[in-house]
Motif scaffolding. Structure first.
Motif, PDB file in Angstrom:
ATOM      1  N   ASP A 124       0.829  -1.208   0.000  1.00 30.16           N
ATOM      2  CA  ASP A 124       0.000   0.000   0.000  1.00 30.16           C
ATOM      3  C   ASP A 124       0.856   1.247   0.000  1.00 30.16           C
ATOM      4  O   ASP A 124       0.509   2.269  -0.566  1.00 30.16           O
ATOM      5  N   ALA A 133      -3.729  -1.630 -12.248  1.00 26.21           N
ATOM      6  CA  ALA A 133      -4.573  -2.102 -11.161  1.00 26.21           C
ATOM      7  C   ALA A 133      -4.786  -3.610 -11.239  1.00 26.21           C
ATOM      8  O   ALA A 133      -4.729  -4.311 -10.242  1.00 26.21           O
ATOM      9  N   ARG A 174      -6.807   9.817  -3.227  1.00 21.60           N
ATOM     10  CA  ARG A 174      -5.838   8.824  -3.677  1.00 21.60           C
ATOM     11  C   ARG A 174      -6.163   7.445  -3.090  1.00 21.60           C
ATOM     12  O   ARG A 174      -6.199   6.434  -3.801  1.00 21.60           O
ATOM     13  N   LYS A 177      -9.318   6.055  -4.634  1.00 18.63           N
ATOM     14  CA  LYS A 177      -9.103   5.594  -5.999  1.00 18.63           C
ATOM     15  C   LYS A 177      -8.481   4.194  -5.988  1.00 18.63           C
ATOM     16  O   LYS A 177      -8.887   3.296  -6.709  1.00 18.63           O
ATOM     17  N   GLU A 178      -7.490   4.051  -5.122  1.00 25.05           N
ATOM     18  CA  GLU A 178      -6.834   2.756  -4.993  1.00 25.05           C
ATOM     19  C   GLU A 178      -7.831   1.691  -4.523  1.00 25.05           C
ATOM     20  O   GLU A 178      -7.860   0.569  -5.035  1.00 25.05           O
ATOM     21  N   THR A 179      -8.660   2.085  -3.563  1.00 26.99           N
ATOM     22  CA  THR A 179      -9.674   1.144  -3.061  1.00 26.99           C
ATOM     23  C   THR A 179     -10.614   0.737  -4.184  1.00 26.99           C
ATOM     24  O   THR A 179     -10.913  -0.440  -4.367  1.00 26.99           O
ATOM     25  N   GLU A 181     -10.103   0.775  -7.363  1.00 22.16           N
ATOM     26  CA  GLU A 181      -9.459   0.028  -8.445  1.00 22.16           C
ATOM     27  C   GLU A 181      -8.988  -1.356  -8.033  1.00 22.16           C
ATOM     28  O   GLU A 181      -8.919  -2.269  -8.846  1.00 22.16           O
TER      29      GLU A 181
END
Ligand code: MN
Length: 724
Positions: A124, A133, A174, A177-179, A181
């Motif tokens: 992470d 992703a 941020r 977005k990561e979550t 994707e």
């Protein structure tokens, strides 16, 4: 890991963590036994102690975070090891406690789980702008040899998303977005719908706070307006179902915010259009009951044609089971109804997490991996009975058992390699220089050989030595293109050096026979020669001699002659020599060793033998390995590309001792375009005769064909080639 703010302890007696612990205990009481719950409480104290003095950004004591993660998992009926791992999931990363500490205080299984989560947490914190992703998702799955690691990680992410709080908007976006994707698709893939829906809503809130607020308000308002009609419908369904005399629950259902938003966004329709559907879910105990309830509601309200879906008989690709139908309710409002058993619901909400306790009274259920496999098998079973495509399982397999491994450098960088990659592949992936000088590696503080293949999650420290060189044998066990081409490249350069050395030796030898020292020849003379034969440098000339492209005898003769140009004539008259047997040996006498009879295609080795030239042995020849130990003037040799001629080879043939067998053998051999040079009988009894036959062949392929033909004969028992 989230940032830890340090603050002083408030020492509140009725602390929030005590409340959370109570909540956790009451949740696990429903499905775990007393010993397991005691272990969970012990894990709590252990973890709280380790995190003592650490605080979350929100000001809560740190232990509240792992406790909340554990509660989420308890709601999904995660097993005890998984719950304990959740409580301990940040101690290795954030406190002085090590993996070994956890193993000795709890179990190796828990320690492995915590270690897995810690590794994912490290990911992470890495920038992975370049990583796609989808790759990261695969990587996460690959990393987690135990799928519970992913489940704990998802619960961890859920709580972190819930507590984004006062973080700067940019950072929130941020993380969201990561979550969106990575973790949302993972939850979806593992059919953990409950977590997925929550994550999606939290992502929407973090990325589009205004829209989220407006939508939330609109839903609340609509809910108020609809309350009356929802109650009316619910009651009429309940009243009718009561007549069936079975256990059921009717629940008004709302689409979650994220899916409302998605639908509005995708279909470009207004909120009221999306929300203007009434939805109910009916839970019961038995599969049969689902169909009875269906009949009952179809009787009560008029079904919309073509909207009925039987996902019980034909489950969805991810294993989802339920009956879906759409009815025209009172006042003409459309109503979506889902009917399912409570077990189906639990599986739909918790997905794979629900499977860790599946059949927990089974004595073999201690093995989590076995249970994961059982889960896969069950899904497969569902697919089979449904007669559906196996695409889902295939996808899942790709995800669960990917063709890639992900390993770490000691600095924590991730290196992605194909499955089966070895330490050498890894070394070259890190850097060509590291590959070229690697001698061994350390994994988890254990020394391992370069051939060892890698597994996901390993941290690999390559040990290099300045004197080390790539070994041609590495080519047998590297699988990446980069390692292969780097090794080849290095060997080629190395060969070039060897060729120059050999050329030098060959030329010197030739010159000596003319009583000239190479060092004594004037430089101008050499330059003159290079000019005439159009070669750039002496090294290049020596290399060509070494590689067999120039004959050392001729070069020597030219250098010895007064007029270099006059020597051309000599060359012209001698160029149509027989094809070279061995590369780089022009002007040398070549002898093929009688002990092992090397033939073209065999791996060979050459010995400088004063007075005799070069003797070529088979690489496996016992004599050659003896000499190799004592002598130093052996050289690597290679068969010339255009080698031609007849080469002797010796075969030992065991034959049935019958009349005329030798004649059959002889005629077979000669029918294969080969000549017999000698035959001797080595051993003979009544039944079997062992004969030694020396014959001629063109090369290994030719020999192989002959042996195959001989083996087909009914009189042949065994054939071996004699290599000393
Ligand atoms: Mn955490």
């Amino acid at each position: 890991m989230l940032e830890i703010a340090t603050a002083s302890l408030t020492g509140d007696p009725s602390s929030p963590e005590e409340g959370l612990l109570e909540l956790l205990c009451s949740s696990v009481k429903g499905y775990l036994d007393k010993n397991q719950i005691d272990d969970i409480i012990r894990a709590y104290h252990y973890s709280a102690d380790a995190h003592k003095g650490q605080f979350r950004k929100s000001g809560e004591t740190y232990i509240c975070h792992p406790l909340s993660v554990a509660i989420t998992l308890a709601e999904m009926h995660m097993d005890a090891q998984g719950i304990i791992a959740a409580i301990l999931h940040d101690v290795v990363e954030d406190t002085h406690i090590s993996k070994d500490d956890i193993a000795s205080n709890f179990s190796v299984e828990v320690a492995e789980l915590v270690d897995g989560v810690t590794k994912l947490t490290k990911l992470d914190n890495k920038s992975r702008a370049e990583a796609q992703a989808e790759n990261v998702r695969k990587m996460l799955l690959a990393m987690a040899k135990d799928l519970r690691v992913i489940i704990v990680k998802l619960a961890d992410r859920l709580h972190n998303m819930k507590t984004l709080g006062a973080m700067p908007a940019k950072k929130k976006r941020r993380i969201a977005k990561e979550t969106q994707e990575i973790y949302v698709p993972l939850a979806n893939r593992l059919s953990m719908n409950n977590i997925r829906h929550q994550l999606e809503a939290l992502c929407l809130e973090a990325t589009h706070p205004k829209r989220y607020r407006v939508l939330n308000k609109a839903v609340k308002k609509a809910r108020g307006n609809r309350r009356e009609i929802v109650t009316t419908i619910e009651n009429s369904i309940k009243n009718r179902l009561k007549q069936l005399g079975l256990k059921f629950d009717v629940v008004g259902r709302e689409k979650n915010l994220a899916s409302i938003y998605k639908k509005m966004h995708r279909q470009k329709i207004s909120f009221s259009n999306v929300f203007d559907v009434y939805a109910f879910r009916i839970y019961c105990d038995q599969v049969d009951d689902c169909y009875r309830i269906l009949g009952c509601v179809h009787n009560l309200f008029k079904p919309v044609p073509g909207k009925f879906k039987d996902y019980i008989a034909l489950p969805k690709a991810n294993g989802y089971q339920s009956l879906h139908t759409v009815l025209i309710g009172p006042y003409g409002v459309p109503m979506e109804i889902q009917i399912r058993t409570r077990e189906m619901h639990r599986l739909a909400e918790s997905g794979i997490a629900a499977h860790w306790l599946y059949k927990s009274d089974d004595p073999n259920s201690g093995n989590a991996q076995a249970r994961a496999n059982e889960w896969l098998r069950e899904l497969l079973e569902i697919q089979k009975t449904a007669g559906n495509s196996l695409e889902f399982i295939d996808n899942l397999k790709v995800d669960l058992f990917p063709q890639e491994v992900f390993v770490f450098t000691p600095q924590g960088n991730i290196i992605k390699l194909p499955k089966g990659a070895t330490i050498v592949d890894f070394a070259y992936a890190v850097h060509t220089d590291i590959g070229n000088t690697c001698v061994s590696a350390r994994i988890d503080n254990k020394l391992i050989s370069l051939q060892s293949s890698l597994e996901s999650g390993m941290t690999v420290e390559v040990i290099t030595a300045p004197w080390a060189k790539p070994n041609p044998l590495w080519l047998n066990h590297v699988i990446t293109a980069k390692a292969r081409s780097s090794i080849r490249n290095h060997l080629k350069n190395f060969k070039q050096k060897e060729a120059i050395d050999l050329g030098h030796r060959l030329l010197e030898k030739e010159l000596k026979s003319l009583n000239i020292n190479l060092e004594d020849i004037e430089e101008s003379r050499i330059l003159q020669l290079l000019d005439v034969i159009k070669i750039d440098s002496m090294d290049k000339l020596l290399e060509e001699i070494g590689l067999g492209d120039k004959m050392p005898m001729l070069i020597a003769k030219r250098l010895s002659q007064e007029d270099i140009h006059a020597a051309i004539k000599l060359e012209d008259t001698t160029t149509d020599h027989a094809p070279l047997i061995i590369k780089g040996t022009e002007g040398m006498v070549i002898t093929l060793a009688k002990c092992c009879h090397p033939i073209p295609g065999d791996p060979i080795i050459g010995f400088f033998n004063p007075g005799k030239g070069i003797v070529i042995h088979h690489l496996e020849c016992r004599n050659s390995s003896e000499v190799r130990k004592k002598e130093t003037n052996w050289i690597d040799v290679e068969w010339s590309h255009d080698v031609a001629g007849e080469f002797s080879v010796e075969l030992k043939i065991e034959l049935l001792n019958q009349r005329g067998t030798l004649a059959i053998i002889a005629s077979t051999i000669s029918s294969m375009d080969s000549n017999i040079e000698s035959v001797s009988i080595a051993d003979q009894d009544v039944k079997i005769s062992v004969d030694l036959i020396t014959l001629t062949v063109k090369n290994r392929v030719h020999l192989a064909k002959i042996i195959r033909k001989l083996k087909k004969l009914s009189i042949t028992l065994k054939i071996t080639r004699i290599k000393a």
